[in-house]
Scaffold this active site. Structure first.
Site, PDB file in Angstrom:
ATOM      1  N   CYS A 187      27.981  40.659  42.300  1.00  0.00           N
ATOM      2  CA  CYS A 187      28.228  40.898  40.880  1.00  0.00           C
ATOM      3  C   CYS A 187      27.041  41.575  40.190  1.00  0.00           C
ATOM      4  O   CYS A 187      25.928  41.054  40.190  1.00  0.00           O
ATOM      5  CB  CYS A 187      28.521  39.553  40.221  1.00  0.00           C
ATOM      6  SG  CYS A 187      28.655  39.655  38.430  1.00  0.00           S
ATOM      7  N   TYR A 240      34.491  49.601  36.277  1.00  0.00           N
ATOM      8  CA  TYR A 240      35.590  48.613  36.344  1.00  0.00           C
ATOM      9  C   TYR A 240      36.841  49.152  35.657  1.00  0.00           C
ATOM     10  O   TYR A 240      37.967  48.924  36.108  1.00  0.00           O
ATOM     11  CB  TYR A 240      35.167  47.283  35.692  1.00  0.00           C
ATOM     12  CG  TYR A 240      34.301  46.435  36.604  1.00  0.00           C
ATOM     13  CD1 TYR A 240      34.862  45.473  37.438  1.00  0.00           C
ATOM     14  CD2 TYR A 240      32.921  46.604  36.638  1.00  0.00           C
ATOM     15  CE1 TYR A 240      34.073  44.702  38.282  1.00  0.00           C
ATOM     16  CE2 TYR A 240      32.120  45.838  37.474  1.00  0.00           C
ATOM     17  CZ  TYR A 240      32.706  44.882  38.297  1.00  0.00           C
ATOM     18  OH  TYR A 240      31.922  44.127  39.124  1.00  0.00           O
TER      19      TYR A 240
END
Ligand SMILES: N[C@@H](CCC(=O)N[C@@H](CS)C(=O)NCC(=O)O)C(=O)O
Length: 334
Positions: free
Chosen positions: A64, A194
């Site tokens: 992440c 994203y």
């Protein structure tokens, strides 16, 4: 995505609740408490938690980018002996973020296997996404903050008296500049990849991917005559950008279809990436194996979950950034 609803874990479609008209909208984080040296009020004027050694714990994933920002600040600010970490398995499964073994979370909470256990320990009827990073208070058994943008600012200053570290990555005089760059980079790069990767229509994908490359092109030009993003000093704006650049060729170029160019095709950006990677203790926060396994296991994007062999990275290769004037880091006045 799987998530908590009234404290109950619901297995479901990844990111479904963050989709609207084919476009991805990142959910806001929920816990925004602060840590200050003495527990006096934080920037929001609310009472804060006091800085203490071995009281706080970071729950992260190396996949992440948001969690990696916090790991970078933990290392840069000399906090490895003061804040412990728990690292989740690279792939997010039907139980959400999972730890290979039970994690000790302090005396107030049972050992945990799943990240959602921290959320319900903090708020038994919590509803929402369960994300890393989490900054956890081992003493009180509750989440302090789960927003990386806040956590890096907490780590930037709260523990300085304990560590003697006076590096300031968010210096007062550069804040307007840093904030402006952060906004541009968040919308188009950090979250832009994203938006491209999770888009559910051709149009939303094309818009997002075009935004990514428009701003990469702008940054490439900016870095031709600026050593760092906000000028001559290395600031949080650089570290916030770095985490996305470091994942670009390994993950976003493939899984998220951000493939107009590779990061390594950009001369200035790739040299800048190498300079930051080679900065003190940063390289251990970049685990390309976790990054590739994690992103390539997002089932709706890569049903076979096969992880590609390439690309080959060498972030340790020399960089040419010394040719630019740079003054390193701002030191906080004592
Ligand atoms: N705004 C948050 C975003 C955190 C975030 O979205 N983390 C992702 C991993 S990269 C996550 O945990 N997602 C869980 C999910 O989608 O269920 C931050 O910066 O801390």
């Amino acid at each position: 995505m799987p998530a908590l609803v009234n404290g109950e874990w619901i297995k479901g479609d990844v990111a479904a609740s963050e989709m609207k008209d084919g476009a991805f909208h990142r959910e806001q984080t929920h816990f925004h408490n602060w840590i200050t040296p003495d527990g006096n009020q934080g920037p929001d004027g609310q009472p804060a938690f006091p800085a203490e050694p071995d009281r706080y714990q970071l729950f992260v994933s190396y996949l992440c980018p948001w969690a990696s920002r916090t790991l970078i600040f933990r290392n840069l600010k000399g906090l490895r002996d003061i804040i412990r970490i728990s690292v989740a398995e690279p792939a997010i499964g039907e139980n959400g973020w999972t730890f290979a073994n039970e994690q000790d979370a302090g005396a107030k909470a049972p050992p945990i296997r799943y990240l959602h256990q921290l959320y319900t320990a903090s708020e038994p009827r919590y509803t929402g996404k369960v994300s890393v990073p989490v900054l956890w208070d081992r003493k009180e058994g509750r989440i302090v903050n789960n927003e990386s943008a806040d956590i890096i600012r907490i780590l930037n200053s709260a523990f300085d008296a304990m560590t003697g570290d006076d590096q300031d990555f968010y210096p007062e005089e550069s804040r307007p500049q840093i904030d402006a760059w952060n906004r541009l980079i968040y919308d188009n790069i950090n979250n832009g990849v994203y938006r491209a990767g999770f888009a559910k229509s051709q149009q939303t994908y094309e818009e997002a991917a075009s935004d990514v490359f428009k701003v990469l092109d702008k940054l490439e030009a900016h870095l031709a005559d600026h050593r760092y993003i906000a000028g001559q000093h290395l600031t949080e704006a650089d570290w916030r950008l770095f985490v996305t650049l470091a994942r670009f060729d390994a993950a976003y170029h493939g899984v998220f279809k951000c493939n107009i160019r590779r990061l390594c095709d950009y001369h200035n950006l790739s040299n800048y990436l190498r300079e930051l990677y080679q900065w003190q203790d940063v390289r251990e926060t970049v685990r390309i194996d976790h990054i590739k396994r994690g992103y390539y296991s997002i089932a709706h994007l890569n049903p076979t979950r096969i992880v590609p062999l390439g690309p080959l990275h060498n972030f340790d290769a020399p960089h040419d950034r010394e040719r630019l004037l740079g003054k390193g880091i701002v030191r906080r006045a004592k």
